[in-house]
Design an enzyme around this catalytic site. Structure first.
Site, mmCIF file in Angstrom:
data_model
loop_
_atom_site.group_PDB
_atom_site.id
_atom_site.type_symbol
_atom_site.label_atom_id
_atom_site.label_comp_id
_atom_site.label_asym_id
_atom_site.label_seq_id
_atom_site.Cartn_x
_atom_site.Cartn_y
_atom_site.Cartn_z
ATOM 1 N N ILE A 19 13.019 -10.769 18.606
ATOM 2 C CA ILE A 19 13.078 -8.968 18.859
ATOM 3 C C ILE A 19 13.846 -8.091 18.086
ATOM 4 C CG2 ILE A 19 12.065 -7.573 19.602
ATOM 5 C CD1 ILE A 19 11.180 -9.352 22.110
ATOM 6 N N ASP A 68 29.688 -8.629 20.175
ATOM 7 C CA ASP A 68 30.032 -8.983 21.216
ATOM 8 C C ASP A 68 30.458 -8.273 22.881
ATOM 9 O OD1 ASP A 68 30.373 -10.643 23.785
ATOM 10 O OD2 ASP A 68 31.446 -12.009 23.542
ATOM 11 N N SER A 153 10.649 -6.742 29.404
ATOM 12 C CA SER A 153 9.756 -7.793 29.503
ATOM 13 C C SER A 153 8.677 -7.793 31.087
ATOM 14 C CB SER A 153 10.825 -9.210 29.858
ATOM 15 O OG SER A 153 9.540 -9.809 30.082
ATOM 16 N N TYR A 165 15.913 -13.556 36.117
ATOM 17 C CA TYR A 165 15.675 -13.060 34.985
ATOM 18 C C TYR A 165 14.672 -11.936 35.976
ATOM 19 C CZ TYR A 165 12.429 -12.699 31.020
ATOM 20 O OH TYR A 165 12.406 -12.059 30.282
ATOM 21 N N LYS A 169 15.205 -7.577 34.291
ATOM 22 C CA LYS A 169 14.175 -7.054 33.934
ATOM 23 C C LYS A 169 13.857 -6.043 34.783
ATOM 24 C CE LYS A 169 14.176 -9.651 30.320
ATOM 25 N NZ LYS A 169 14.857 -8.889 29.074
ATOM 26 N N THR A 200 9.657 -16.067 18.858
ATOM 27 C CA THR A 200 10.964 -16.217 18.079
ATOM 28 C C THR A 200 11.521 -16.568 17.923
ATOM 29 O OG1 THR A 200 11.980 -17.061 20.395
ATOM 30 C CG2 THR A 200 11.643 -14.465 20.055
#
Length: 272
Positions: A19, A68, A153, A165, A169, A200
């Site tokens: 993305i 990074d 997301s 996760y 988010k 992706t």
């Protein structure tokens, strides 16, 4: 009609692929100067240098900066360079994310090493805060009209992949909304972008199919074009603090992907 971004300066974090790359190219299509960050450099396909080339080919000016985002000093150096080059910033796209190796798809939180928290919340949340912190003075220097686009997301609202996760988010969504409150007096918008299932490079490889065959998926470029359209929206400040869904923006701004398709709806939403 989407307006030009000629003369505007943008940073897209994590844009060597996915993305981030799609968004950098989309901003380039509208004439922006785009700083592209990521760890991978060189002549390979999935590098910041290759994305910079694609931004140039799209009509913008791509600047590759090896970064990074797990290292605060490197994030600081990125924005110091933008300041030295331009003295201001118009658009920050917080997109960088680190997929754990191996990916945390399924199972219980106890099945995964504790390090996935640092991958998914450290890079997927903390690094965005650090980037926004360094970007803020540059956004203020440009004056009202600046934009922070936070690529999140639907996992912020319902279970996706793993508990770490979802925590990352959901935290990112809250951060974006609260930054909008603090930025409002400065005339700077903070908006959360919700893509759906996106083809992706990582997902295409994992599924072993061609990107075009994933006809129900959104492409990275389509997602990027919705972010770029948002950056030009006349009512951007009215959207600050909200979650904007890619499929809705695609309809509103008449956006299609590189195959001429309108980005498909995803599932659908938990909240309006």
């Amino acid at each position: 009609m989407t307006q030009s971004l000629a003369g505007k300066v943008a940073v897209v974090t994590g844009s060597s692929r996915g993305i981030g790359r799609g968004t950098a190219i989309a901003l380039g299509e509208l004439g922006a100067t785009v700083y592209i960050t990521g760890r991978s450099t060189g002549d390979g396909e999935l590098t910041v240098d290759r994305t910079a080339q694609l931004v140039n080919e799209a009509g913008g000016h791509g600047v590759a900066v090896q970064t990074d985002h797990g290292d605060d000093a490197q994030i600081a150096a990125l924005f110091a360079r933008v300041g030295d080059d331009h003295g201001q910033l118009d658009i920050l796209v917080n997109n960088v994310y680190k997929i754990p190796d191996p990916p945390a798809w399924g199972g219980g939180f106890w099945d995964h090493p504790v390090s996935i928290w640092d991958d998914q919340v450290g890079i997927g949340l903390r690094a965005h805060y650090v980037a926004a912190w360094h970007a803020a003075p540059l956004l203020f220097a440009a004056g009202p009209g600046g934009f922070i686009c936070n690529v999140s997301s639907p996992g912020g609202q319902s279970y996706h992949f793993s508990s770490s996760y979802g925590a990352g988010k959901a935290g990112f969504d809250r951060l974006s909304a609260d930054m909008a409150i603090e930025l409002e007096p400065k005339g700077i918008a903070s908006v959360t972008l919700y893509p759906g299932s996106v083809s992706t490079e990582f997902i295409v490889e994992a599924r072993g199919v061609d990107a075009l065959a994933m006809d129900t998926a959104q492409t990275p470029l389509a997602v990027g074009r919705t972010a770029a359209a948002l950056a030009t929206a006349h009512d951007l400040m009215d959207r600050s603090g909200t979650i904007q869904w890619v499929e809705d923006l695609a309809v509103e701004f008449n956006i299609v992907d590189e195959y001429g398709r309108t980005p498909a709806a995803y599932g659908r939403r938990v909240a309006p």
